[in-house]
Design a protein around this motif. Structure first.
Motif, short mmCIF file in Angstrom:
data_model
loop_
_atom_site.label_atom_id
_atom_site.label_comp_id
_atom_site.label_asym_id
_atom_site.label_seq_id
_atom_site.Cartn_x
_atom_site.Cartn_y
_atom_site.Cartn_z
N UNK A 404 -1.39 -43.80 10.74
CA UNK A 404 -2.37 -42.84 11.72
C UNK A 404 -3.43 -43.22 12.00
N UNK A 405 -3.67 -43.76 13.57
CA UNK A 405 -4.95 -44.43 13.76
C UNK A 405 -5.32 -45.75 13.14
N UNK A 406 -4.24 -46.63 12.90
CA UNK A 406 -4.33 -47.85 12.26
C UNK A 406 -4.43 -47.91 10.73
N UNK A 407 -4.42 -46.64 10.17
CA UNK A 407 -4.82 -46.41 8.73
C UNK A 407 -3.41 -46.05 8.23
N UNK A 408 -3.04 -46.67 7.14
CA UNK A 408 -1.86 -46.29 6.37
C UNK A 408 -2.13 -44.80 5.71
N UNK A 409 -1.02 -43.81 5.68
CA UNK A 409 -1.38 -42.63 5.25
C UNK A 409 -0.61 -42.69 3.81
N UNK A 410 -1.44 -42.11 2.87
CA UNK A 410 -1.05 -42.22 1.63
C UNK A 410 -0.15 -41.14 1.33
N UNK A 411 1.17 -41.65 0.37
CA UNK A 411 2.40 -41.14 0.20
C UNK A 411 2.02 -39.68 -0.36
N UNK A 412 1.10 -39.43 -1.27
CA UNK A 412 0.86 -38.35 -1.63
C UNK A 412 0.45 -37.22 -0.64
N UNK A 413 -0.44 -37.66 0.21
CA UNK A 413 -0.94 -36.86 1.24
C UNK A 413 0.47 -36.65 2.17
N UNK A 414 1.20 -37.45 2.46
CA UNK A 414 2.44 -37.18 3.32
C UNK A 414 3.46 -36.19 2.45
N UNK A 415 3.47 -36.09 1.32
CA UNK A 415 4.28 -35.17 0.37
C UNK A 415 3.53 -33.77 0.77
N UNK A 416 2.20 -33.78 0.39
CA UNK A 416 1.33 -32.55 0.43
C UNK A 416 1.56 -31.88 2.00
N UNK A 417 1.42 -32.83 2.94
CA UNK A 417 1.78 -32.08 4.25
C UNK A 417 3.05 -31.56 4.61
N UNK A 418 4.17 -32.31 4.00
CA UNK A 418 5.58 -32.00 4.00
C UNK A 418 5.77 -30.52 3.39
N UNK A 419 5.13 -30.31 2.10
CA UNK A 419 5.23 -29.29 1.13
C UNK A 419 4.58 -28.11 2.02
N UNK A 420 3.50 -28.24 2.64
CA UNK A 420 2.42 -27.22 3.19
C UNK A 420 3.40 -26.72 4.37
N UNK A 421 3.88 -27.72 5.24
CA UNK A 421 4.75 -27.27 6.36
C UNK A 421 5.98 -26.42 6.03
N UNK A 422 6.67 -27.00 5.16
CA UNK A 422 8.16 -26.19 4.59
C UNK A 422 7.67 -24.70 4.13
N UNK A 423 6.52 -24.74 3.22
CA UNK A 423 6.15 -23.25 3.06
C UNK A 423 5.83 -22.48 4.12
N UNK A 424 5.07 -23.17 5.01
CA UNK A 424 4.34 -22.39 6.29
C UNK A 424 5.66 -21.54 6.87
N UNK A 425 6.72 -22.37 7.25
CA UNK A 425 7.98 -22.09 7.88
C UNK A 425 8.70 -21.20 7.16
N UNK A 426 8.93 -21.43 5.92
CA UNK A 426 9.47 -20.43 4.86
C UNK A 426 8.84 -19.17 4.75
N UNK A 427 7.69 -19.05 4.65
CA UNK A 427 6.85 -17.83 4.37
C UNK A 427 7.05 -17.02 5.93
N UNK A 428 7.06 -17.64 7.01
CA UNK A 428 7.04 -17.15 8.22
C UNK A 428 8.16 -16.51 8.62
N UNK A 429 9.45 -17.04 8.00
CA UNK A 429 10.63 -16.22 8.18
C UNK A 429 10.92 -15.35 7.23
N UNK A 430 10.46 -15.20 5.87
CA UNK A 430 10.67 -14.32 4.97
C UNK A 430 10.00 -13.22 5.48
N UNK A 431 8.55 -13.26 5.72
CA UNK A 431 7.66 -12.12 6.23
C UNK A 431 8.30 -11.61 7.51
N UNK A 432 8.63 -12.16 8.40
CA UNK A 432 9.47 -11.49 9.57
C UNK A 432 10.78 -10.88 9.30
N UNK A 433 11.39 -11.12 8.35
CA UNK A 433 12.51 -10.54 8.07
C UNK A 433 12.10 -9.16 7.15
#
Length: 512
Positions: A404-433
């Motif tokens: 990203x911008x010529x810099x290598x993104x740390x794998x822990x950071x990638x995992x954290x971003x994926x976890x956040x995104x999945x939690x966000x989408x999951x909470x979004x659908x559960x709350x809507x239901x």
């Protein structure tokens, strides 16, 4: 694994936060004195908040916090701020028919304010029925919450600056905190000064337009009130018709400031210190600006085809006119970074236009901005990670880091971003239901789109939804249970989910 938690230290520092937050009520108290209304409301609220703050502060004479206590403090501070913010609403509504007289409604409005969500239980008609002091307090809560309550306290309180890095990391929007100066307290002050500077600039421009006669409704009170809710991407307005109540030139003025509010404020610091290419060299900013431009073009095309009724508030006429482009630019600039202002009742637009707006809501602002949503940088990392997975599927032996911008993104950071995104989408659908089922339980007619938009608007701190929850609508008709869920969504959404949920993972034991 068991984590030890010194809750007294966290609650003691919470008392410090509440004590100083009480002092901000001097602003609406001054307005109350000027206009001669609700003076006792803010005098009493200030005293109550001070007493509570001092009492909590005495739980620990020398509070010492670690990472776990920092998470607890940040989580409690935002909920505590909403509780304090609700006090004037309840007192002002006591003995009247105001919807804010009910504690659940007052807490909803206060949480929406501090988390800069902009969702309201007032409704378009009752907004202007409240006093100038109450309405300014409503605006001020958004400004205080925009750059972050804890960031503000770190900037002014030495006792919080000691553990400032951990606190700011827990509160700051986005996956990474960018330290601008060697001392974290100086970084906090730098961010707030930039934020304050843009706020003053907007107020001066708005009031200047009023003095020249180009914005007759934008008096000094309205200029300050909307300055308080624009830079924090809040969306509250003193007018029932939101920004549609003001002239076209005023609406154009708001657009660049809403876009600015969705930019990483650290980039402005770099530009001010001579790094002129900081903005154009930043991949997140380029993507953010590009997405806004593309979405404005797409929405303009949809509106040209007649997607909006011309007779509605802020409605658009067919054809590529200045008004059409302004409506498209304003709504995208407002909803992509979660501001929530409106110049048109987009809840009445056709599904194609609404789909463009939903897409903008999901993108969000930049990390380090006051904008809500998932954030542009997370989407960039997720997309690049997906591309890497597809590439390594074809080339199993290849080593392909995410850059990203010529810099290598740390794998822990990638995992954290994926976890956040999945939690966000999951909470979004559960709350809507849940909101859909609970509304059916009480006989409140809520369409699927309205349920989805209510969940997204509160979790993403966006504010308006669709249908009856549109920019000129209200969340008043939801049940107290549903309002409680949405209060939780606004709270956890502002803190970006993980800091709050982390407190419930694993065992927590008192250090004593």
């Amino acid at each position: 694994m068991t984590f030890y938690l010194d809750w007294r230290a966290s609650v003691s520092l919470l008392g410090t936060v509440v004590k100083y937050l009480a002092l901000t009520m001097l602003v609406p108290l001054t307005v109350a004195v000027v206009y001669g209304d609700d003076i006792w409301v803010f005098a009493a609220s200030l005293v109550i908040a001070l007493v509570v703050g001092v009492a909590l502060e005495r739980l620990d004479d020398e509070p010492d916090i670690g990472p776990t206590e920092a998470l607890l403090l940040v989580s409690l501070a935002w909920f505590g701020a909403a509780a304090v913010g609700a006090i004037p609403y309840i007192l002002a509504g006591y003995g009247t028919e105001s919807t804010l007289a009910y504690p659940i409604n007052a807490l909803f409005e206060a949480m929406s304010g501090f988390t800069t969500t902009g969702a309201t239980v007032l409704g378009s008609i009752s907004v202007e029925d409240h006093s100038h002091a109450i309405m300014l307090w409503r605006q001020l809560t958004q400004w205080l919450g925009g750059m972050g309550i804890i960031v503000l306290m770190i900037a002014i309180l030495p006792e919080l600056a000691v553990n400032g890095a951990e606190l700011m990391q827990s509160e700051a929007p986005g996956p990474e905190l960018q330290k601008l100066t060697p001392r974290i307290a100086e970084t906090a002050r730098a961010l707030w000064l930039i934020y304050f500077g843009f706020t003053i600039l907007l107020i001066v421009i708005l009031y200047g337009l009023h003095l020249t006669g180009m914005a007759p409704k934008m008096n000094l009170y309205n200029a300050i009130a909307h300055g308080f809710s624009t830079l924090p991407t809040g969306g509250f307005s003193t007018k029932a018709d939101s920004i549609a109540a003001f002239s076209g030139i005023v609406q154009w003025v708001f657009i660049p400031f809403m876009v600015i509010a969705g930019v990483n404020f650290a980039l402005f610091w770099q530009v001010l210190h001579g790094e002129w290419r900081a903005l154009v060299d930043n991949p997140e900013f380029r993507t953010y600006a590009g997405a806004i431009a593309v979405l404005i073009a797409v929405l303009s095309f949809v509106l040209v085809r007649g997607a909006a009724p011309p007779l509605e508030i802020g409605g658009v006429t067919t054809g590529l006119t200045e008004n059409t482009i302004r409506q498209a630019a304003f709504q995208i600039g407002s909803l992509m970074n979660s501001t929530g202002y409106a110049t048109a009742d987009f809840a009445q637009w056709d599904p194609h236009a609404q789909l463009v707006l939903v897409f903008a809501m999901f993108i969000g602002g930049s990390a380090g901005s006051t904008g809500g949503g998932i954030k542009v940088i997370r989407w960039l990392v997720v997309i690049k990670s997906l591309r890497r997975e597809l590439y390594t599927t074809l080339h199993p032996s290849a080593v392909e880091p995410v850059r990203l911008g010529g810099r290598i993104v740390d794998e822990d950071a990638i995992r954290g971003i994926v976890v956040f995104t999945m939690l966000y989408i999951l909470l979004f659908f559960i709350a809507a239901l849940f909101l859909s089922l609970d509304s059916a339980r009480i006989g409140y007619e809520l369409s699927v789109l309205e349920a989805l938009s209510a969940s997204l608007a509160t979790l993403g701190n966006i504010g308006p939804g669709f249908g009856s929850l549109g920019p000129f609508g209200s969340y008043l008709d939801f049940s107290p249970i549903s309002k409680s869920v949405m209060i939780f969504l606004m709270w956890i959404g502002r803190l970006e989910i993980v800091p709050v949920l982390a407190l419930f993972v694993g065992g927590l034991e008192d250090r004593d």
